[in-house]
Design an enzyme around this catalytic site. Structure first.
Site, short mmCIF file in Angstrom:
data_model
loop_
_atom_site.label_atom_id
_atom_site.label_comp_id
_atom_site.label_asym_id
_atom_site.label_seq_id
_atom_site.Cartn_x
_atom_site.Cartn_y
_atom_site.Cartn_z
N VAL A 192 -16.99 4.84 -3.12
CA VAL A 192 -17.74 3.60 -2.88
C VAL A 192 -19.09 3.91 -2.23
O VAL A 192 -20.12 3.36 -2.62
CB VAL A 192 -16.95 2.63 -1.97
CG1 VAL A 192 -17.76 1.36 -1.74
CG2 VAL A 192 -15.59 2.30 -2.57
N GLY A 211 -20.08 7.96 4.81
CA GLY A 211 -19.18 8.33 3.71
C GLY A 211 -19.88 8.19 2.36
O GLY A 211 -20.47 7.15 2.07
N GLY A 238 -18.29 8.78 -0.72
CA GLY A 238 -17.21 8.93 -1.70
C GLY A 238 -17.34 7.95 -2.85
O GLY A 238 -18.45 7.59 -3.27
N LYS A 249 0.84 -1.19 0.00
CA LYS A 249 0.00 0.00 0.00
C LYS A 249 0.87 1.24 0.00
O LYS A 249 1.96 1.24 0.59
CB LYS A 249 -0.87 0.00 1.26
CG LYS A 249 -2.08 0.86 1.17
CD LYS A 249 -3.27 0.08 0.66
CE LYS A 249 -4.51 0.95 0.55
NZ LYS A 249 -5.71 0.14 0.29
N1 PHE Z 1 -7.74 0.74 -2.85
C1 PHE Z 1 -8.69 -0.25 -3.19
C2 PHE Z 1 -8.57 -1.44 -2.25
O1 PHE Z 1 -7.97 -1.36 -1.22
C3 PHE Z 1 -8.61 -0.64 -4.65
C4 PHE Z 1 -7.27 -1.12 -5.18
C5 PHE Z 1 -6.92 -2.45 -5.09
C6 PHE Z 1 -6.40 -0.27 -5.83
C7 PHE Z 1 -5.73 -2.93 -5.62
C8 PHE Z 1 -5.20 -0.75 -6.36
C9 PHE Z 1 -4.87 -2.05 -6.26
O2 PHE Z 1 -9.08 -2.49 -2.47
#
Ligand code: PHE
Length: 345
Positions: free
Chosen positions: A180, A176, A178, A78
């Site tokens: 989603v 939220g 946003g 991440k």
């Molecule tokens: N951020 C989102 C998640 O946590 C979507 C995501 C997944 C973005 C994988 C990039 C790679 O699921």
């Protein structure tokens, strides 16, 4: 920050201090057991850079579980851009470009996409500097796919608790609105649910509520307001020792990553008889769509079917949890660990 990095159970963290914006960039690679790391990038103001680092580490671990949960050959990582204050306009775009250069320098060891504070439009800016981004081809915006998974989860939970997946007049609070939260609200309104909507931007909550014939509630009322299902679709850490005693819902089913303040909060929810759907299962729809289509060559149809299968996954997790009198989180983590121990399929 030293002890956070040393004490972490993940693989490594890439750190860059961005002098121009006085921001920190952290790319946390938690596990590459199943494949190259992939996960969204988030941009947010943090009280201290360490808070941003901690967030990146926890979110990266969540991605490891997410990929293992759906059995995709990808690892958990991440990115976090920890801002010292709000940025906008050109300054923000330049910062995202520099972040894109950092991602690019990892030459595919990390690929990324949208997350909190980095919507699909901003992903495009990162994509000026690197090809290791998802959301520019094929899948596009992951939000509606994540929302589809959460909606399916809400139906599954309704069937589990109330004997029917019909959501007519079931009260759902969405925290939220946003990327989603908004598409989720639309689906719930379409299904006839009695919808209560909150957002830290109260005006936005009122606007969405008016459009959908729903009720807007105060941002801090989400915990104590009675409802059937609470759907946290914003920041993490919202289920904790302080909020859990206030909850007046039967279940928590939302898209936010890292909803629990700490692991024990799953037990706290279990003891209160509130059904908790593990975040890394319920919110995997966007990840399935983005990486399924753009990295693994899956079709839109296949991806949608895979997202709808969150229903069966949840059912078996609930069954296992019931048998062991444990929280669904414990059962879901056990499943994911089995996949990690087995290694890539
Ligand atoms: N951020 C989102 C998640 O946590 C979507 C995501 C997944 C973005 C994988 C990039 C790679 O699921």
């Amino acid at each position: 920050m030293e002890h956070l990095i040393r004490g972490w159970d993940g693989e490594y963290v890439v750190v860059r201090y961005d002098r121009q914006a006085n921001a920190w960039m952290f790319i946390a690679i938690h596990s590459t057991v199943l494949g190259n790391a992939s996960g969204g990038s988030r941009m947010k103001v943090y009280d201290t850079p360490s808070d941003g680092l901690r967030d990146a580490q926890r979110l990266a671990a969540g991605m490891t579980y997410k990929w293992a949960g759906v059995d995709f050959p990808l690892g958990g990582g991440k990115g976090v851009i920890a801002l010292s204050g709000p940025v906008d306009g050109k300054e923000r775009d330049r910062l995202l470009e520099r972040y894109g250069q950092l991602v690019d320098s990892m030459r595919g060891a990390f690929s990324t996409g949208a997350d909190l504070g980095v919507g699909p439009e901003l992903v495009k800016i990162i994509g000026r500097e690197t090809t290791h981004v998802f959301g520019l081809r094929g899948a596009g915006d992951p939000g509606p796919y994540t929302a589809l998974g959460v909606f399916t989860g809400i139906e599954t939970v309704a069937a589990e608790l109330f004997g029917s997946s019909d959501l007519t007049d079931r009260t759902v609070i969405v925290q939220g609105t946003g990327d989603v939260g908004l598409p989720l609200c639309k689906k719930l309104a379409g299904a006839g649910a009695s919808l209560k909507i909150a957002d830290i931007n109260a005006e936005r909550a009122r606007g969405v509520a008016a459009e959908l014939g729903a009720e807007a509630i105060e941002a801090d009322a989400v915990y104590s307001e009675p409802c059937d299902i609470f759907a946290p679709c914003a920041v993490g850490g919202v289920l904790n020792a302080y909020t859990i005693p206030q909850l007046r819902c039967r279940a928590v089913v939302g898209s936010a990553n890292n909803q629990l303040g700490e692991t024990e909060d799953a037990t706290r929810l279990h003891q209160r008889g509130i059904l908790y759907t593990p975040d890394f299962i319920i919110n995997s729809g966007g990840a399935i769509a983005l990486c399924g289509m753009e990295a693994l060559g899956m079709s839109d149809d296949y991806v949608v079917r895979k997202i709808l299968s969150i229903r069966d996954m949840l059912k078996s997790i609930f069954d296992e949890a019931k048998q062991n009198d444990e929280s669904p989180l414990a059962a879901a983590e056990r499943r994911a660990r089995r996949v990690l121990e087995r290694g890539p399929a």
